[in-house]
Design an enzyme around this catalytic site. Structure first.
Site, PDB file in Angstrom:
ATOM      1  NE  ARG A  81      -8.507   2.497   7.505  1.00  0.00           N
ATOM      2  CZ  ARG A  81      -7.764   2.290   6.435  1.00  0.00           C
ATOM      3  NH1 ARG A  81      -6.625   2.947   6.291  1.00  0.00           N
ATOM      4  NH2 ARG A  81      -8.128   1.438   5.502  1.00  0.00           N
ATOM      5  CG  ASP A 107      -2.195  -0.799   0.983  1.00  0.00           C
ATOM      6  OD1 ASP A 107      -2.444  -1.202  -0.166  1.00  0.00           O
ATOM      7  OD2 ASP A 107      -2.925  -1.056   1.963  1.00  0.00           O
ATOM      8  CB  CYS A 131      -5.043   7.383  -2.340  1.00  0.00           C
ATOM      9  SG  CYS A 131      -6.552   7.360  -1.353  1.00  0.00           S
ATOM     10  NE  ARG A 162      -1.241   1.900   4.135  1.00  0.00           N
ATOM     11  CZ  ARG A 162      -1.736   2.964   3.494  1.00  0.00           C
ATOM     12  NH1 ARG A 162      -3.032   3.234   3.565  1.00  0.00           N
ATOM     13  NH2 ARG A 162      -0.941   3.765   2.797  1.00  0.00           N
ATOM     14  CG  HIS A 171      -8.340   7.699   4.658  1.00  0.00           C
ATOM     15  ND1 HIS A 171      -7.412   6.977   3.938  1.00  0.00           N
ATOM     16  CD2 HIS A 171      -7.988   7.532   5.962  1.00  0.00           C
ATOM     17  CE1 HIS A 171      -6.555   6.399   4.754  1.00  0.00           C
ATOM     18  NE2 HIS A 171      -6.885   6.722   5.989  1.00  0.00           N
TER      19      HIS A 171
END
Length: 272
Positions: A142, A67, A265, A92, A171
């Site tokens: 998140r 990611d 992103c 992550r 997000h």
């Protein structure tokens, strides 16, 4: 009249991109990823920013961090200060160290290591001309709301908290985006009723996206104040932006959507 401002961005190529786990509703581990096509689409995105006159730095991808292509999540910078990320999911977490090394190695930045869970520009957006420089901050999935206060202390800028309530928009950067230094585009349905009231009061001239374009990752866009680089599937939103005086620049990112992200992103803005 919309005005373009030259920007500096950080991106990380998807050489190791794959959907190996599912940490958002968009990730399907049974759907194969065409890595070669992902790299080609990413390179097209990078070239688009360069063609528009912007500077793009590249963060080398690391094996085992699929990611990492979603570079927006690694940190958040304002006026030479970097508020580092602290990822929610263990898969992550190592990405944060890679981003920190970038800022340390390039010098001139003051890096603030976070104590609170936050995912960088995934949940933070900056409007330089709104109330003298204001941070919009998402929470609900998140980033923890405690990180908003921590970011305010680190950056010396007021932070306005916005609560996300639809897990598809996990997000802030898939639900809202700055269009210029003082205005935004957003999808109201991604936010709580109280947050929608706040957004209406703060941004009466905002561009509003419909659900279809929001689900096509149309709001996961990057604007330089005039040119708006966005997912090519968000056609109605592109028309609204054009009517508001902006120049839509559509790009295809079909492979990177499989991980739950699109244009924004893949891009962290560097604000030295």
């Amino acid at each position: 009249m919309t005005t373009q401002r030259e920007r500096t961005y950080l991106m990380s190529p998807p050489e190791h991109f794959a959907v190996e786990y599912a940490i958002n509703p968009w990730m399907d581990t049974t759907a194969p990823v065409d890595t070669e096509l992902a790299v080609k689409q990413w390179e097209g995105l990078r070239e688009t920013f360069v063609r528009l006159g912007h500077t793009v730095h590249v963060l080398a991808p690391e094996i085992g961090l699929p990611d990492m292509v979603y570079a927006a999540n690694g940190a958040f910078s304002v006026d030479g200060v970097v508020y580092g990320a602290r990822f929610k999911y263990p898969q992550r977490i190592p990405e944060a160290a890679a981003h920190r090394r970038f800022y340390v190695d390039h010098g001139g930045w003051r890096f603030v290591t976070p104590s609170e869970t936050n995912e960088g520009e995934g949940d933070f957006a900056y409007l330089p001309s709104f109330l003298g420089g204001t941070v919009l901050a998402g929470h609900g999935f998140r980033t923890e709301i405690a990180a908003h206060a921590e970011a305010q202390e680190a950056l010396g800028r007021p932070v306005i908290s916005l609560r996300l309530v639809d897990p598809r928009f996990y997000h802030l950067d898939v639900a809202l985006a700055p269009l210029d230094d003082a205005n935004v585009v957003y999808y109201p349905g991604a936010f709580s009723e109280a947050t929608r009231a706040v957004l209406r009061q703060l941004f009466p001239d905002a561009v509003l996206a419909d659900e279809e374009d929001a689900l096509a990752f149309g709001l996961n866009l990057v604007s330089d104040g005039r040119n708006v680089v966005l997912n090519s599937e968000a056609t109605a939103l592109a028309a609204k932006l054009r009517a508001a005086g902006y120049v839509p620049v559509p790009v295809e990112l079909t492979e990177l959507k499989k991980g739950g992200g699109s244009v924004k992103c893949c891009v962290a803005e560097l604000r030295p």
